[in-house]
Design a protein around this motif. Structure first.
Motif, PDB file in Angstrom:
ATOM      1  N   ALA A   1      67.195  77.716 -34.464  1.00 47.53           N
ATOM      2  CA  ALA A   1      66.159  78.000 -35.444  1.00 47.53           C
ATOM      3  C   ALA A   1      64.852  78.615 -34.470  1.00 47.53           C
ATOM      4  O   ALA A   1      64.354  79.692 -34.755  1.00 47.53           O
ATOM      5  CB  ALA A   1      65.746  77.264 -36.593  1.00 47.53           C
ATOM      6  N   VAL A   2      64.593  77.895 -33.697  1.00 49.01           N
ATOM      7  CA  VAL A   2      63.258  78.153 -32.777  1.00 49.01           C
ATOM      8  C   VAL A   2      63.700  79.329 -31.879  1.00 49.01           C
ATOM      9  O   VAL A   2      62.771  79.990 -31.469  1.00 49.01           O
ATOM     10  CB  VAL A   2      62.970  76.713 -32.180  1.00 49.01           C
ATOM     11  N   GLU A   3      64.946  79.067 -31.165  1.00 48.22           N
ATOM     12  CA  GLU A   3      65.268  80.359 -30.337  1.00 48.22           C
ATOM     13  C   GLU A   3      65.420  81.442 -31.066  1.00 48.22           C
ATOM     14  O   GLU A   3      64.837  82.562 -30.336  1.00 48.22           O
ATOM     15  CB  GLU A   3      66.645  79.782 -29.765  1.00 48.22           C
ATOM     16  N   ALA A   4      65.726  81.674 -32.409  1.00 45.47           N
ATOM     17  CA  ALA A   4      65.636  83.064 -33.003  1.00 45.47           C
ATOM     18  C   ALA A   4      64.283  83.316 -33.222  1.00 45.47           C
ATOM     19  O   ALA A   4      64.168  84.558 -33.715  1.00 45.47           O
ATOM     20  CB  ALA A   4      66.401  82.560 -34.500  1.00 45.47           C
ATOM     21  N   ARG A   5      63.344  82.567 -33.083  1.00 44.82           N
ATOM     22  CA  ARG A   5      62.071  82.862 -33.207  1.00 44.82           C
ATOM     23  C   ARG A   5      61.393  83.245 -31.956  1.00 44.82           C
ATOM     24  O   ARG A   5      60.293  83.415 -31.725  1.00 44.82           O
ATOM     25  CB  ARG A   5      61.195  81.914 -34.066  1.00 44.82           C
ATOM     26  N   GLY A   6      62.123  83.237 -30.935  1.00 45.34           N
ATOM     27  CA  GLY A   6      61.729  83.530 -29.446  1.00 45.34           C
ATOM     28  C   GLY A   6      61.186  82.398 -28.671  1.00 45.34           C
ATOM     29  O   GLY A   6      60.687  82.698 -27.689  1.00 45.34           O
ATOM     30  N   VAL A   7      61.583  81.220 -28.986  1.00 43.33           N
ATOM     31  CA  VAL A   7      60.839  80.207 -28.350  1.00 43.33           C
ATOM     32  C   VAL A   7      62.269  79.436 -27.594  1.00 43.33           C
ATOM     33  O   VAL A   7      63.164  79.069 -28.365  1.00 43.33           O
ATOM     34  CB  VAL A   7      60.352  78.969 -29.015  1.00 43.33           C
ATOM     35  N   SER A   8      62.358  79.269 -26.331  1.00 40.85           N
ATOM     36  CA  SER A   8      63.618  78.899 -25.746  1.00 40.85           C
ATOM     37  C   SER A   8      63.199  77.423 -24.947  1.00 40.85           C
ATOM     38  O   SER A   8      61.987  77.065 -24.816  1.00 40.85           O
ATOM     39  CB  SER A   8      64.351  79.685 -24.572  1.00 40.85           C
ATOM     40  N   GLY A   9      64.144  76.658 -24.672  1.00 44.24           N
ATOM     41  CA  GLY A   9      63.922  75.318 -24.144  1.00 44.24           C
ATOM     42  C   GLY A   9      63.336  74.157 -25.022  1.00 44.24           C
ATOM     43  O   GLY A   9      62.869  73.240 -24.525  1.00 44.24           O
ATOM     44  N   PHE A  10      63.508  74.548 -26.321  1.00 41.70           N
ATOM     45  CA  PHE A  10      62.917  73.397 -27.439  1.00 41.70           C
ATOM     46  C   PHE A  10      64.097  72.598 -27.703  1.00 41.70           C
ATOM     47  O   PHE A  10      65.083  73.043 -28.028  1.00 41.70           O
ATOM     48  CB  PHE A  10      62.430  74.267 -28.739  1.00 41.70           C
ATOM     49  N   ALA A  11      63.811  71.083 -27.457  1.00 41.22           N
ATOM     50  CA  ALA A  11      64.960  70.412 -27.506  1.00 41.22           C
ATOM     51  C   ALA A  11      64.934  69.545 -28.893  1.00 41.22           C
ATOM     52  O   ALA A  11      63.960  68.940 -29.019  1.00 41.22           O
ATOM     53  CB  ALA A  11      64.933  69.212 -26.448  1.00 41.22           C
ATOM     54  N   SER A  12      65.732  70.125 -29.593  1.00 39.41           N
ATOM     55  CA  SER A  12      65.508  69.306 -31.358  1.00 39.41           C
ATOM     56  C   SER A  12      66.901  68.593 -31.314  1.00 39.41           C
ATOM     57  O   SER A  12      67.993  69.069 -30.828  1.00 39.41           O
ATOM     58  CB  SER A  12      65.746  70.571 -32.189  1.00 39.41           C
ATOM     59  N   GLY A  13      66.919  67.419 -32.091  1.00 39.98           N
ATOM     60  CA  GLY A  13      67.913  66.484 -32.474  1.00 39.98           C
ATOM     61  C   GLY A  13      68.658  67.184 -34.010  1.00 39.98           C
ATOM     62  O   GLY A  13      69.643  66.585 -34.100  1.00 39.98           O
ATOM     63  N   ILE A  14      67.961  68.061 -34.567  1.00 45.89           N
ATOM     64  CA  ILE A  14      68.491  68.272 -35.711  1.00 45.89           C
ATOM     65  C   ILE A  14      69.579  69.495 -35.557  1.00 45.89           C
ATOM     66  O   ILE A  14      69.558  70.469 -34.883  1.00 45.89           O
ATOM     67  CB  ILE A  14      67.747  68.916 -36.885  1.00 45.89           C
ATOM     68  N   PRO A  15      70.785  69.020 -36.232  1.00 44.30           N
ATOM     69  CA  PRO A  15      72.029  70.046 -36.037  1.00 44.30           C
ATOM     70  C   PRO A  15      71.748  70.837 -37.120  1.00 44.30           C
ATOM     71  O   PRO A  15      71.221  70.875 -38.133  1.00 44.30           O
ATOM     72  CB  PRO A  15      73.205  68.964 -36.516  1.00 44.30           C
ATOM     73  N   GLY A  16      72.586  71.829 -36.950  1.00 46.86           N
ATOM     74  CA  GLY A  16      72.722  72.812 -38.167  1.00 46.86           C
ATOM     75  C   GLY A  16      73.623  72.387 -39.005  1.00 46.86           C
ATOM     76  O   GLY A  16      74.626  71.609 -38.943  1.00 46.86           O
ATOM     77  N   PHE A  17      73.600  72.847 -40.315  1.00 46.46           N
ATOM     78  CA  PHE A  17      74.481  72.370 -41.426  1.00 46.46           C
ATOM     79  C   PHE A  17      75.103  73.624 -42.086  1.00 46.46           C
ATOM     80  O   PHE A  17      75.642  73.425 -43.171  1.00 46.46           O
ATOM     81  CB  PHE A  17      73.412  71.399 -42.458  1.00 46.46           C
ATOM     82  N   SER A  18      75.038  74.657 -41.342  1.00 42.33           N
ATOM     83  CA  SER A  18      75.727  75.767 -42.070  1.00 42.33           C
ATOM     84  C   SER A  18      77.215  75.703 -42.385  1.00 42.33           C
ATOM     85  O   SER A  18      77.914  76.251 -43.336  1.00 42.33           O
ATOM     86  CB  SER A  18      75.470  76.999 -41.237  1.00 42.33           C
ATOM     87  N   ASP A  19      77.964  74.639 -41.646  1.00 44.29           N
ATOM     88  CA  ASP A  19      79.256  74.380 -41.877  1.00 44.29           C
ATOM     89  C   ASP A  19      79.547  73.458 -43.000  1.00 44.29           C
ATOM     90  O   ASP A  19      80.593  73.237 -43.475  1.00 44.29           O
ATOM     91  CB  ASP A  19      80.087  73.867 -40.750  1.00 44.29           C
ATOM     92  N   SER A  20      78.421  72.679 -43.428  1.00 48.68           N
ATOM     93  CA  SER A  20      78.306  71.667 -44.365  1.00 48.68           C
ATOM     94  C   SER A  20      77.857  71.832 -45.617  1.00 48.68           C
ATOM     95  O   SER A  20      78.149  71.329 -46.624  1.00 48.68           O
ATOM     96  CB  SER A  20      77.768  70.302 -43.816  1.00 48.68           C
ATOM     97  N   LEU A  21      76.747  72.582 -45.603  1.00 48.07           N
ATOM     98  CA  LEU A  21      75.956  72.953 -46.811  1.00 48.07           C
ATOM     99  C   LEU A  21      75.903  74.409 -47.139  1.00 48.07           C
ATOM    100  O   LEU A  21      75.680  75.331 -46.168  1.00 48.07           O
ATOM    101  CB  LEU A  21      74.594  72.351 -46.723  1.00 48.07           C
ATOM    102  N   SER A  22      75.918  74.667 -48.499  1.00 46.77           N
ATOM    103  CA  SER A  22      75.659  76.284 -48.803  1.00 46.77           C
ATOM    104  C   SER A  22      74.203  76.422 -48.888  1.00 46.77           C
ATOM    105  O   SER A  22      73.351  75.483 -48.714  1.00 46.77           O
ATOM    106  CB  SER A  22      76.447  76.335 -50.038  1.00 46.77           C
ATOM    107  N   ASP A  23      74.040  77.766 -48.988  1.00 49.76           N
ATOM    108  CA  ASP A  23      72.603  78.266 -48.849  1.00 49.76           C
ATOM    109  C   ASP A  23      71.900  77.284 -50.149  1.00 49.76           C
ATOM    110  O   ASP A  23      70.594  77.055 -50.085  1.00 49.76           O
ATOM    111  CB  ASP A  23      72.341  79.558 -48.951  1.00 49.76           C
ATOM    112  N   GLN A  24      72.485  77.432 -51.186  1.00 50.04           N
ATOM    113  CA  GLN A  24      72.056  76.823 -52.503  1.00 50.04           C
ATOM    114  C   GLN A  24      71.748  75.421 -52.380  1.00 50.04           C
ATOM    115  O   GLN A  24      70.905  74.758 -52.597  1.00 50.04           O
ATOM    116  CB  GLN A  24      72.932  77.076 -53.697  1.00 50.04           C
TER     117      GLN A  24
END
Length: 137
Positions: free
Chosen positions: A80-103
């Motif tokens: 998410a941060v990389e998509a906003r143009g910031v690289s090298g940010f170490a985040s522990g939050i995984p993406g949930f696109s495979d587990s949760l719908s947008d709703q």
């Protein structure tokens, strides 16, 4: 009857009770039962990742508009941060696109917001509207 919540600038509603159930299943292991986050969340882990922050009204979550909160949850922190143009940010939050719908993601965010006092919800809505007006996320 389900308690619903409308996010700033959206016409669809979210189900707060469903969000609470999903929060308990997907988020509580890091962000804790009372949305208090991990102790010393501002200090990075030994591997440089940021700990889970507070989602309650004393935390910083409400300082972000809806789009970044949604993106963090869907894509994961680093992507998410990389998509906003910031690289090298170490985040522990995984993406949930495979587990949760947008709703479902919107329902979780609605649950979190429902715990905030009205004043905090209003200020977070201002952040959201400002970002929308700037055409950003």
């Amino acid at each position: 009857m389900a308690r619903t919540f409308r996010h700033a600038g959206e016409t669809a509603t979210s189900d707060v009770e469903e969000g609470a159930v999903l929060y308990a299943e997907f988020c509580v292991s890091c962000h804790c039962d009372e949305l208090e986050g991990q102790p010393n969340w501002r200090a990075p882990n030994e591997d440089g990742t940021i700990l889970a922050p507070l989602h309650d009204e004393t935390g910083h979550t409400w300082h972000h508009g809806d789009a970044p909160l949604f993106g963090y949850t869907k894509k994961g922190g680093e992507a998410a941060v990389e998509a906003r143009g910031v690289s090298g940010f170490a985040s522990g939050i995984p993406g949930f696109s495979d587990s949760l719908s947008d709703q479902q993601i919107r329902d979780i965010l609605a649950y979190i917001k429902s715990t905030w006092p009205e004043r905090i919800r209003e200020m977070q809505a201002v952040h959201t509207e400002s970002q929308q007006m700037q055409g950003g996320s």
